[in-house]
Structure formats: structure tokens, C-alpha cells
Motif scaffolding. Structure first.
Motif, PDB file in Angstrom:
ATOM      1  N   MET A   1     -16.995  12.193 -12.885  1.00 44.65           N
ATOM      2  CA  MET A   1     -15.892  11.456 -13.723  1.00 44.65           C
ATOM      3  C   MET A   1     -14.741  11.087 -12.681  1.00 44.65           C
ATOM      4  SD  MET A   1     -13.979  13.172 -16.717  1.00 44.65           S
ATOM      5  CE  MET A   1     -12.544  12.493 -17.393  1.00 44.65           C
ATOM      6  N   ALA A   2     -14.761   9.770 -12.552  1.00 43.45           N
ATOM      7  CA  ALA A   2     -13.619   9.096 -11.663  1.00 43.45           C
ATOM      8  C   ALA A   2     -11.979   9.371 -12.361  1.00 43.45           C
ATOM      9  CB  ALA A   2     -14.076   7.848 -11.525  1.00 43.45           C
ATOM     10  N   HIS A   3     -11.191   9.354 -11.569  1.00 39.06           N
ATOM     11  CA  HIS A   3      -9.837   9.512 -12.243  1.00 39.06           C
ATOM     12  C   HIS A   3      -8.949   8.223 -11.772  1.00 39.06           C
ATOM     13  CE1 HIS A   3      -9.986  13.636 -13.245  1.00 39.06           C
ATOM     14  NE2 HIS A   3     -10.843  13.755 -12.147  1.00 39.06           N
ATOM     15  N   LYS A   4      -8.332   7.713 -12.441  1.00 40.00           N
ATOM     16  CA  LYS A   4      -7.258   6.609 -12.296  1.00 40.00           C
ATOM     17  C   LYS A   4      -6.270   7.193 -11.514  1.00 40.00           C
ATOM     18  CE  LYS A   4      -8.816   3.247 -15.219  1.00 40.00           C
ATOM     19  NZ  LYS A   4      -9.255   2.064 -15.134  1.00 40.00           N
ATOM     20  N   LYS A   5      -5.800   6.645 -10.416  1.00 40.02           N
ATOM     21  CA  LYS A   5      -4.886   7.212  -9.511  1.00 40.02           C
ATOM     22  C   LYS A   5      -3.507   6.158  -9.485  1.00 40.02           C
ATOM     23  CE  LYS A   5      -7.593  10.239  -6.753  1.00 40.02           C
ATOM     24  NZ  LYS A   5      -8.014  10.643  -6.024  1.00 40.02           N
ATOM     25  N   SER A   6      -3.274   5.438 -10.537  1.00 40.32           N
ATOM     26  CA  SER A   6      -2.172   4.302 -10.592  1.00 40.32           C
ATOM     27  C   SER A   6      -0.851   5.109 -10.609  1.00 40.32           C
ATOM     28  CB  SER A   6      -2.405   3.465 -11.794  1.00 40.32           C
ATOM     29  OG  SER A   6      -2.502   4.485 -12.968  1.00 40.32           O
ATOM     30  N   PHE A   7      -0.986   6.544 -11.082  1.00 41.08           N
ATOM     31  CA  PHE A   7       0.580   7.157 -11.038  1.00 41.08           C
ATOM     32  C   PHE A   7       0.922   7.740  -9.793  1.00 41.08           C
ATOM     33  CE2 PHE A   7      -2.725  10.201 -11.568  1.00 41.08           C
ATOM     34  CZ  PHE A   7      -2.663  11.131 -10.923  1.00 41.08           C
ATOM     35  N   LEU A   8       0.129   7.410  -8.554  1.00 43.93           N
ATOM     36  CA  LEU A   8       0.637   7.964  -7.295  1.00 43.93           C
ATOM     37  C   LEU A   8       1.588   7.035  -6.705  1.00 43.93           C
ATOM     38  CD1 LEU A   8      -2.603   8.896  -5.832  1.00 43.93           C
ATOM     39  CD2 LEU A   8      -1.086  10.393  -6.873  1.00 43.93           C
ATOM     40  N   PRO A   9       2.541   7.584  -5.983  1.00 42.89           N
ATOM     41  CA  PRO A   9       3.745   6.633  -5.308  1.00 42.89           C
ATOM     42  C   PRO A   9       3.071   6.071  -4.392  1.00 42.89           C
ATOM     43  CG  PRO A   9       4.085   9.324  -5.056  1.00 42.89           C
ATOM     44  CD  PRO A   9       2.844   9.222  -6.015  1.00 42.89           C
ATOM     45  N   THR A  10       3.785   4.859  -4.040  1.00 41.58           N
ATOM     46  CA  THR A  10       3.143   4.035  -2.865  1.00 41.58           C
ATOM     47  C   THR A  10       4.346   3.483  -2.048  1.00 41.58           C
ATOM     48  OG1 THR A  10       3.555   2.007  -4.213  1.00 41.58           O
ATOM     49  CG2 THR A  10       1.371   2.893  -4.240  1.00 41.58           C
ATOM     50  N   LYS A  11       3.979   3.312  -0.827  1.00 39.57           N
ATOM     51  CA  LYS A  11       4.932   2.745   0.180  1.00 39.57           C
ATOM     52  C   LYS A  11       4.307   1.417   0.971  1.00 39.57           C
ATOM     53  CE  LYS A  11       7.128   6.991   1.723  1.00 39.57           C
ATOM     54  NZ  LYS A  11       7.391   7.937   2.662  1.00 39.57           N
ATOM     55  N   THR A  12       4.950   0.926   1.818  1.00 39.22           N
ATOM     56  CA  THR A  12       4.691  -0.231   2.400  1.00 39.22           C
ATOM     57  C   THR A  12       4.492   0.314   3.990  1.00 39.22           C
ATOM     58  OG1 THR A  12       5.551  -1.863   0.978  1.00 39.22           O
ATOM     59  CG2 THR A  12       5.044  -2.636   3.136  1.00 39.22           C
ATOM     60  N   CYS A  13       3.477  -0.223   4.652  1.00 42.60           N
ATOM     61  CA  CYS A  13       3.307   0.396   5.964  1.00 42.60           C
ATOM     62  C   CYS A  13       4.446  -0.384   7.032  1.00 42.60           C
ATOM     63  CB  CYS A  13       1.965   0.059   6.409  1.00 42.60           C
ATOM     64  SG  CYS A  13       1.596   0.461   8.327  1.00 42.60           S
ATOM     65  N   ALA A  14       4.989   0.258   7.905  1.00 40.80           N
ATOM     66  CA  ALA A  14       6.012  -0.268   8.793  1.00 40.80           C
ATOM     67  C   ALA A  14       5.368  -1.202   9.912  1.00 40.80           C
ATOM     68  CB  ALA A  14       7.025   0.824   9.586  1.00 40.80           C
ATOM     69  N   HIS A  15       4.160  -0.967  10.067  1.00 38.96           N
ATOM     70  CA  HIS A  15       3.399  -1.765  10.977  1.00 38.96           C
ATOM     71  C   HIS A  15       2.953  -3.088  10.435  1.00 38.96           C
ATOM     72  CE1 HIS A  15       1.653  -3.090  14.939  1.00 38.96           C
ATOM     73  NE2 HIS A  15       0.596  -2.954  14.624  1.00 38.96           N
ATOM     74  N   CYS A  16       2.102  -2.812   9.538  1.00 44.08           N
ATOM     75  CA  CYS A  16       1.123  -3.988   9.157  1.00 44.08           C
ATOM     76  C   CYS A  16       1.443  -4.507   7.848  1.00 44.08           C
ATOM     77  CB  CYS A  16      -0.398  -3.538   8.895  1.00 44.08           C
ATOM     78  SG  CYS A  16      -0.595  -2.151   7.663  1.00 44.08           S
ATOM     79  N   GLY A  17       2.513  -3.759   6.967  1.00 44.30           N
ATOM     80  CA  GLY A  17       2.978  -4.358   5.887  1.00 44.30           C
ATOM     81  C   GLY A  17       2.433  -4.375   4.532  1.00 44.30           C
ATOM     82  N   ARG A  18       0.875  -3.628   4.604  1.00 46.58           N
ATOM     83  CA  ARG A  18       0.265  -3.303   3.850  1.00 46.58           C
ATOM     84  C   ARG A  18       0.614  -2.180   2.689  1.00 46.58           C
ATOM     85  NH1 ARG A  18      -5.533  -3.633   6.631  1.00 46.58           N
ATOM     86  NH2 ARG A  18      -5.413  -5.924   7.098  1.00 46.58           N
ATOM     87  N   PRO A  19       0.410  -2.160   1.694  1.00 47.23           N
ATOM     88  CA  PRO A  19       0.935  -0.951   1.013  1.00 47.23           C
ATOM     89  C   PRO A  19      -0.183   0.132   0.710  1.00 47.23           C
ATOM     90  CG  PRO A  19      -0.148  -2.687  -0.573  1.00 47.23           C
ATOM     91  CD  PRO A  19      -0.057  -3.075   0.759  1.00 47.23           C
ATOM     92  N   TYR A  20       0.233   1.422   0.678  1.00 45.19           N
ATOM     93  CA  TYR A  20      -0.630   2.430   1.011  1.00 45.19           C
ATOM     94  C   TYR A  20      -0.305   3.352  -0.282  1.00 45.19           C
ATOM     95  CZ  TYR A  20       2.787   4.470   3.933  1.00 45.19           C
ATOM     96  OH  TYR A  20       3.927   4.937   4.523  1.00 45.19           O
TER      97      TYR A  20
END
Length: 51
Positions: A1-20
Motif C-alpha cells: 500500500m503506497a502512502h501519499k507524502k504530500s504533507f512532508l515539509p519541503t525546501k529548495t536546494c542551495a546549489h541546484c535550486g530544486r525542491p526536495y
């Protein structure tokens, strides 16, 4: 059973600028995490030293 993980906090990478998203291994030091991967962390240090 897969879980939705949209509730996890995110940040933007200081080097590449992508969200993680939050990861379990960053649980204790989430406030200090600045890079999405080890590669971004290493390359950021290279660019600062001028190599």
C-alpha cells in the motif's frame, strides 16, 4: 500500500535550486540541511574554493 507524502515539509536546494522533501535520515537536523544530495553539497564546496 503506497502512502501519499504530500504533507512532508519541503525546501529548495542551495546549489541546484530544486525542491526536495524531508527524509527520515534528516529527522534530527532538518533545520541545518541545505542541499538535496551529497553531490550538490560537494559541488557547492568546489565552487566556493574557486577550483
Amino acid at each position: 500500500m503506497a502512502h501519499k507524502k504530500s504533507f512532508l515539509p519541503t525546501k529548495t536546494c542551495a546549489h541546484c535550486g530544486r525542491p526536495y522533501s524531508w527524509r527520515k535520515k534528516w529527522e534530527k537536523n532538518w533545520d541545518e540541511v541545505r542541499y538535496c544530495s551529497e553531490r550538490c553539497r560537494r559541488e557547492s564546496k568546489k565552487s566556493k574554493s574557486g577550483i
